[in-house]
Scaffold this motif. Structure first.
Motif, mmCIF file in Angstrom:
data_model
loop_
_atom_site.group_PDB
_atom_site.id
_atom_site.type_symbol
_atom_site.label_atom_id
_atom_site.label_comp_id
_atom_site.label_asym_id
_atom_site.label_seq_id
_atom_site.Cartn_x
_atom_site.Cartn_y
_atom_site.Cartn_z
ATOM 1 N N SER A 57 0.868 -1.174 0.000
ATOM 2 C CA SER A 57 0.000 0.000 0.000
ATOM 3 C C SER A 57 0.904 1.222 0.000
ATOM 4 C CB SER A 57 -0.907 -0.013 1.230
ATOM 5 O OG SER A 57 -1.681 1.159 1.275
ATOM 6 N N ASP B 110 2.017 14.386 -3.224
ATOM 7 C CA ASP B 110 2.469 14.820 -4.549
ATOM 8 C C ASP B 110 2.896 16.294 -4.552
ATOM 9 O OD1 ASP B 110 0.184 16.430 -4.755
ATOM 10 O OD2 ASP B 110 -0.763 15.241 -6.327
ATOM 11 N N ILE C 117 -1.664 10.823 -2.061
ATOM 12 C CA ILE C 117 -1.920 9.843 -3.099
ATOM 13 C C ILE C 117 -1.834 8.453 -2.480
ATOM 14 C CG2 ILE C 117 -1.245 8.962 -5.359
ATOM 15 C CD1 ILE C 117 -2.183 11.872 -5.437
ATOM 16 N N ASN D 82 -2.194 4.541 -3.422
ATOM 17 C CA ASN D 82 -2.255 3.606 -4.551
ATOM 18 C C ASN D 82 -2.605 4.323 -5.853
ATOM 19 O OD1 ASN D 82 -1.580 1.440 -2.871
ATOM 20 N ND2 ASN D 82 -3.723 1.082 -2.331
ATOM 21 N N GLU D 83 -1.921 5.445 -6.056
ATOM 22 C CA GLU D 83 -2.003 6.254 -7.282
ATOM 23 C C GLU D 83 -3.333 6.984 -7.450
ATOM 24 O OE1 GLU D 83 0.712 6.881 -8.825
ATOM 25 O OE2 GLU D 83 1.782 5.394 -7.612
ATOM 26 N N LYS D 84 -4.132 7.066 -6.379
ATOM 27 C CA LYS D 84 -5.377 7.823 -6.448
ATOM 28 C C LYS D 84 -5.380 8.934 -5.406
ATOM 29 C CE LYS D 84 -8.178 3.951 -8.136
ATOM 30 N NZ LYS D 84 -9.364 3.082 -7.880
ATOM 31 N N PRO D 85 -5.877 10.126 -5.762
ATOM 32 C CA PRO D 85 -5.934 11.230 -4.791
ATOM 33 C C PRO D 85 -6.843 10.871 -3.618
ATOM 34 C CG PRO D 85 -6.304 12.034 -7.027
ATOM 35 C CD PRO D 85 -6.367 10.543 -7.097
ATOM 36 N N PHE D 86 -6.435 11.325 -2.433
ATOM 37 C CA PHE D 86 -7.149 10.972 -1.201
ATOM 38 C C PHE D 86 -7.123 12.176 -0.280
ATOM 39 C CE2 PHE D 86 -7.185 9.218 3.158
ATOM 40 C CZ PHE D 86 -8.257 8.346 3.098
ATOM 41 N N PRO E 232 -14.045 15.822 -3.929
ATOM 42 C CA PRO E 232 -13.556 15.937 -5.317
ATOM 43 C C PRO E 232 -13.142 17.357 -5.682
ATOM 44 C CG PRO E 232 -15.532 14.588 -5.233
ATOM 45 C CD PRO E 232 -15.387 15.220 -3.868
ATOM 46 N N LEU F 5 -9.797 18.292 -3.953
ATOM 47 C CA LEU F 5 -8.650 17.632 -4.569
ATOM 48 C C LEU F 5 -8.325 18.170 -5.959
ATOM 49 C CD1 LEU F 5 -9.372 13.916 -3.555
ATOM 50 C CD2 LEU F 5 -7.631 15.443 -2.596
ATOM 51 N N SER F 6 -9.176 19.041 -6.471
ATOM 52 C CA SER F 6 -8.926 19.595 -7.801
ATOM 53 C C SER F 6 -7.737 20.549 -7.781
ATOM 54 C CB SER F 6 -10.165 20.340 -8.296
ATOM 55 O OG SER F 6 -9.893 21.004 -9.520
#
Length: 391
Positions: free
Chosen positions: A26, A31, A37, A39-43, A301, A304-305
């Motif tokens: 994990s 970034d 990030i 697992n390569e997804k924004p959190f 969302p 995180l933009s």
């Protein structure tokens, strides 16, 4: 051919066993935009401080309750109360619930108040640190390591050493510290990847303290450190003999948005166990916290933009209004909060032509005058505007 089939069989069997033991890789990192990030997804960490012994039924019931809420992260002060297998089973349940855990190493400094005698067969601050990280660094529930909870600046040499040790053992997870020493923030920067402060103004200090501390934290962190703030959800009177008021929903909302618009990349509220013993009663307080969490979760969302257009300015004269602007999914969002106990007028100037304006979470509208969005803020009010721009 049979040899190849056998090799494939053993590889698949090994992968299944590897994943089922709860130790799948994990990777978490921060970034260039200070976004977490996973697992390569924004959190966006939206969490709670808790304090539960992993080897108790109440700890599991608590996880069930938090999993049925908008929160996605926990920081458990008592994570090290169990032995290694008890902690691992607890982490498995955290993961099964889809939650992330910030693992506390904050007591692993000999001479501090809560320094443990041992964790499993690991003894001593260095051995416990290395042992715990080695045991759990690949567990999918781990979000970050918590290295410091308000330790004074005399500990900075030890904190710096600990940070280097943790990063050498686990470069795949960030570290987080929380301090109240806002005038010494820069001194702590070499001890962590993520920094936070914990302003608790309710009920004796101005609520604007939250925005001021967040600004100082963000400024000190610069562009290469994330900021996870700790908003107040608890009654400070629980920690003194002096009676104090519990934060209202409106006060918590004001404090949370002051953090968000001034640069916080995560919010970990303090604290769930204090809600349990709140003089106002747990149910009402927990419902308020969940209600706020649900609102913030709906905005993740947008938070995180990283899109920057169009430009938004607040004309001078609007004292105590804090705001941020985000562009997401073809719309502009302005989050704004009044940090004072007095009404305020705001005039936002938007650089592109507006088609329509909607106020989220409110049953009212506001009109645009050319490129100006004008509105009135009640004391400690929050407004979130969804603005459609003409292409």
């Amino acid at each position: 051919m049979n040899l190849i089939k056998n090799q494939r069989y053993y590889l698949i069997a090994f992968a299944i066993l590897f994943l089922s033991t709860g130790i799948a890789d994990s990777k978490v990192y921060i970034d260039d935009n200070n976004i977490t990030i996973v697992n390569e997804k924004p959190f966006f960490p939206l969490g709670l401080y808790i304090a539960s012994d992993p080897n108790t039924d109440s700890a599991i019931r608590e996880l069930n309750e938090i999993a049925d809420s908008p929160f996605n992260t926990i920081m458990n002060y008592k994570i090290n109360s169990g032995n290694i297998e008890q902690i691992r089973r607890y982490l498995d349940v955290v993961n099964e619930h889809g939650l992330k855990l910030i693992y506390s190493l904050k007591d692993f400094y000999e001479g501090t108040k809560y320094f443990p005698d041992r964790i499993g067969h690991y003894k001593g601050e260095e051995e416990m640190t290395r042992g715990v990280i080695t045991e759990f660094k690949r567990h999918p529930a781990i979000l970050a390591w918590y290295l410091n909870d308000e330790l004074p600046s005399k500990y900075i040499p030890r904190l710096t050493k600990r940070y280097k040790t943790v990063k050498s053992l686990d470069p795949d997870h960030p570290t987080w510290i929380v301090i109240y020493q806002v005038n010494e923030l820069r001194s702590y920067l070499d001890t962590t990847d993520i920094i936070g402060t914990d302003p608790y103004p309710i009920s004796k200090k101005p609520i604007a303290m939250v925005g001021e501390w967040t600004k100082l934290t963000r400024k000190s962190a610069g562009t290469n450190k994330a900021v996870w703030m700790v908003p107040q959800a608890h009654n400070l009177g629980l920690y003194s003999k002096e009676k104090q008021d519990s934060p209202t929903f409106e006060q918590m909302r004001c404090m949370a948005y002051q953090c968000l618009v001034n640069g916080a990349n995560g919010l970990i509220f303090y604290s769930y166990p204090d809600l349990k013993r709140d003089p106002s009663g747990f149910e009402s307080r927990w419902n308020d916290v969940k209600r706020l969490g649900t609102e913030i979760k709906s905005l993740i969302p947008i938070l995180l933009s990283t899109e920057a257009r169009p430009k938004v300015q607040l004309l001078s004269g609007a004292k105590n209004i804090h705001f941020s602007a985000k562009y997401y999914d073809g719309k502009l969002y302005i989050m704004a909060v009044n940090s004072s106990d007095q009404p305020q007028n705001a005039d936002f100037v938007i650089s592109e032509e507006v088609k329509s304006v909607k106020i989220l979470f409110e049953d009212r509208t506001v009109n645009m005058e050319k490129y100006h969005l004008k509105d009135t803020f009640s004391p400690i009010a929050v407004h979130v505007y969804e603005i459609e721009i003409i292409p």
